[in-house]
Design an enzyme around this catalytic site. Sequence first.
Site, mmCIF file in Angstrom:
data_model
loop_
_atom_site.group_PDB
_atom_site.id
_atom_site.type_symbol
_atom_site.label_atom_id
_atom_site.label_comp_id
_atom_site.label_asym_id
_atom_site.label_seq_id
_atom_site.Cartn_x
_atom_site.Cartn_y
_atom_site.Cartn_z
ATOM 1 N N LYS A 1 0.850 -1.199 0.000
ATOM 2 C CA LYS A 1 0.000 0.000 0.000
ATOM 3 C C LYS A 1 0.884 1.248 0.000
ATOM 4 O O LYS A 1 0.607 2.229 -0.678
ATOM 5 C CB LYS A 1 -0.925 0.014 1.230
ATOM 6 C CG LYS A 1 -2.130 -0.880 1.083
ATOM 7 C CD LYS A 1 -3.338 -0.298 1.821
ATOM 8 C CE LYS A 1 -4.642 -0.841 1.312
ATOM 9 N NZ LYS A 1 -5.089 -2.099 1.797
ATOM 10 N N LYS B 1 -4.512 -9.524 -7.729
ATOM 11 C CA LYS B 1 -5.434 -10.362 -6.946
ATOM 12 C C LYS B 1 -6.873 -9.856 -7.109
ATOM 13 O O LYS B 1 -7.079 -8.636 -7.181
ATOM 14 C CB LYS B 1 -4.998 -10.231 -5.475
ATOM 15 C CG LYS B 1 -5.625 -11.167 -4.514
ATOM 16 C CD LYS B 1 -5.142 -10.876 -3.107
ATOM 17 C CE LYS B 1 -5.744 -9.609 -2.569
ATOM 18 N NZ LYS B 1 -5.723 -9.457 -1.117
ATOM 19 N N LYS C 1 -11.741 -6.640 -3.191
ATOM 20 C CA LYS C 1 -12.872 -5.725 -2.975
ATOM 21 C C LYS C 1 -12.493 -4.309 -3.356
ATOM 22 O O LYS C 1 -13.327 -3.501 -3.713
ATOM 23 C CB LYS C 1 -13.256 -5.705 -1.499
ATOM 24 C CG LYS C 1 -13.810 -6.985 -0.982
ATOM 25 C CD LYS C 1 -13.808 -6.952 0.545
ATOM 26 C CE LYS C 1 -14.007 -8.324 1.118
ATOM 27 N NZ LYS C 1 -13.383 -8.497 2.414
HETATM 28 P P1 AMP Z 1 -10.373 -10.163 3.229
HETATM 29 O O1 AMP Z 1 -11.434 -9.891 2.237
HETATM 30 O O2 AMP Z 1 -9.095 -9.454 2.934
HETATM 31 O O3 AMP Z 1 -10.831 -10.031 4.642
HETATM 32 O O4 AMP Z 1 -10.016 -11.702 3.054
HETATM 33 C C1 AMP Z 1 -10.757 -12.722 3.668
HETATM 34 C C2 AMP Z 1 -10.199 -14.069 3.289
HETATM 35 O O5 AMP Z 1 -10.336 -14.275 1.864
HETATM 36 C C3 AMP Z 1 -8.715 -14.236 3.602
HETATM 37 O O6 AMP Z 1 -8.457 -15.561 4.036
HETATM 38 C C4 AMP Z 1 -8.059 -13.958 2.284
HETATM 39 O O7 AMP Z 1 -6.793 -14.575 2.163
HETATM 40 C C5 AMP Z 1 -9.067 -14.565 1.302
HETATM 41 N N1 AMP Z 1 -8.972 -13.902 -0.018
HETATM 42 C C6 AMP Z 1 -9.157 -12.585 -0.280
HETATM 43 N N2 AMP Z 1 -8.991 -12.333 -1.604
HETATM 44 C C7 AMP Z 1 -8.695 -13.541 -2.170
HETATM 45 C C8 AMP Z 1 -8.414 -13.947 -3.514
HETATM 46 N N3 AMP Z 1 -8.400 -13.079 -4.526
HETATM 47 N N4 AMP Z 1 -8.153 -15.256 -3.748
HETATM 48 C C9 AMP Z 1 -8.167 -16.158 -2.725
HETATM 49 N N5 AMP Z 1 -8.419 -15.835 -1.437
HETATM 50 C C10 AMP Z 1 -8.682 -14.540 -1.151
#
Ligand code: AMP
Length: 331
Positions: free
Chosen positions: A111, A193, A196
């Site tokens: 970031k 990746k 969101k």
């Molecule tokens: P977050 O949305 O950052 O809170 O992520 C929640 C969970 O989803 C975590 O275990 C992340 O590692 C997983 N995650 C988020 N984005 C991805 C992605 N593009 N591919 C696989 N896992 C993801």
Amino acid sequence: MKRMLSGIKPTGQLHLGNYIGALRHFVENQEDYEMFAFIANLHCITVMQDPEELRNNLRDCVALYLACGLDPKKATIFLQTDVKAHAQLGFIACCHTYLGELNRMTQFKDKQAKGETNLSGGLYTYPSLMAADILLYDADYVPVGEDQKQHVELTRDLAERFNHRYGELFKVPEPLVSKVGARIMSLSDPSKKMSKSDDNDKGCIYLLDDLKVARKKVMSAVTDSLAQVKYDPQNQPGISNLMQIYSSLDNNRSFEEIEKEFEGKGYGDFKRAVADKVCATLEEIQNRYHTILESNLIEETLKDGAHKANAIADAKLKQVQQAIGMEIIQK
Ligand code: AMP
Ligand code: TRP
């Protein structure tokens, strides 16, 4: 029974990467493990949130946990702020984390490198809070996507540090990162990746996307000109990403099988098959989501989850504070 714990930040709507990388594993494992699945609403305010939007995202996040198949009778589902011990152990963990360790965390570094301004102190120290989330419950395993592995490794270091300094306090947890689907990439830019916070909405399939919109996103996914369905992330990152999605949504079918199925066929056929799988998955989730919103299951689940989680977390926090010497009266 071994214990498993994980959380998701309700910053924005949950997407297919969250489902494939994390949520589906929570569901698969709830039968064989004592599962704790929480909504990381402290973590999500490390970046600025609009209160109205956050409220909606929180509600949707709980509803989607349930709609994806988490069963409140099997798993403990709760909101992080309903268990005050997270913030308290979070600060204690932060005081045991070296600046050098936080400086090495790639998420913050990325970031910063992107030149994002006004990054908050909370964002910098959030890996310590994540460690506290895990250590409070003596979790054996933490199912996460690839991007969170480094944070679970820091958690292991912190657990060992505490145990060394104060005597045996915490279980040293293991990250569980699946071989396929741990890093789903953006459909519009397979070098990034799926996220969101993607500026380009076309790259990210949200679990609540209209099915026609989701289908269109898959059909317009960036591919290549090699005209072969082959798993080769180096040279065919777009196709390989679609293969990861396809495999994950179809009982983890092997890449060889998928390659055989589409031998001699065009990308159009392959994308249609992926879109069918994605839409079937979303449809099932969305149907359940609407039923859940009309019930009072969300409230009941969170109340019950908070009750169970507090009992464990409070006891652990007390043990830690006593070991450190922060308490003098036995309560
Ligand atoms: P977050 O949305 O950052 O809170 O992520 C929640 C969970 O989803 C975590 O275990 C992340 O590692 C997983 N995650 C988020 N984005 C991805 C992605 N593009 N591919 C696989 N896992 C993801
Ligand atoms: N930091 C995680 C993420 O951004 C969410 C999270 C918070 C988490 N606390 C956790 C995941 C504890 C696993 C265990 O995705």
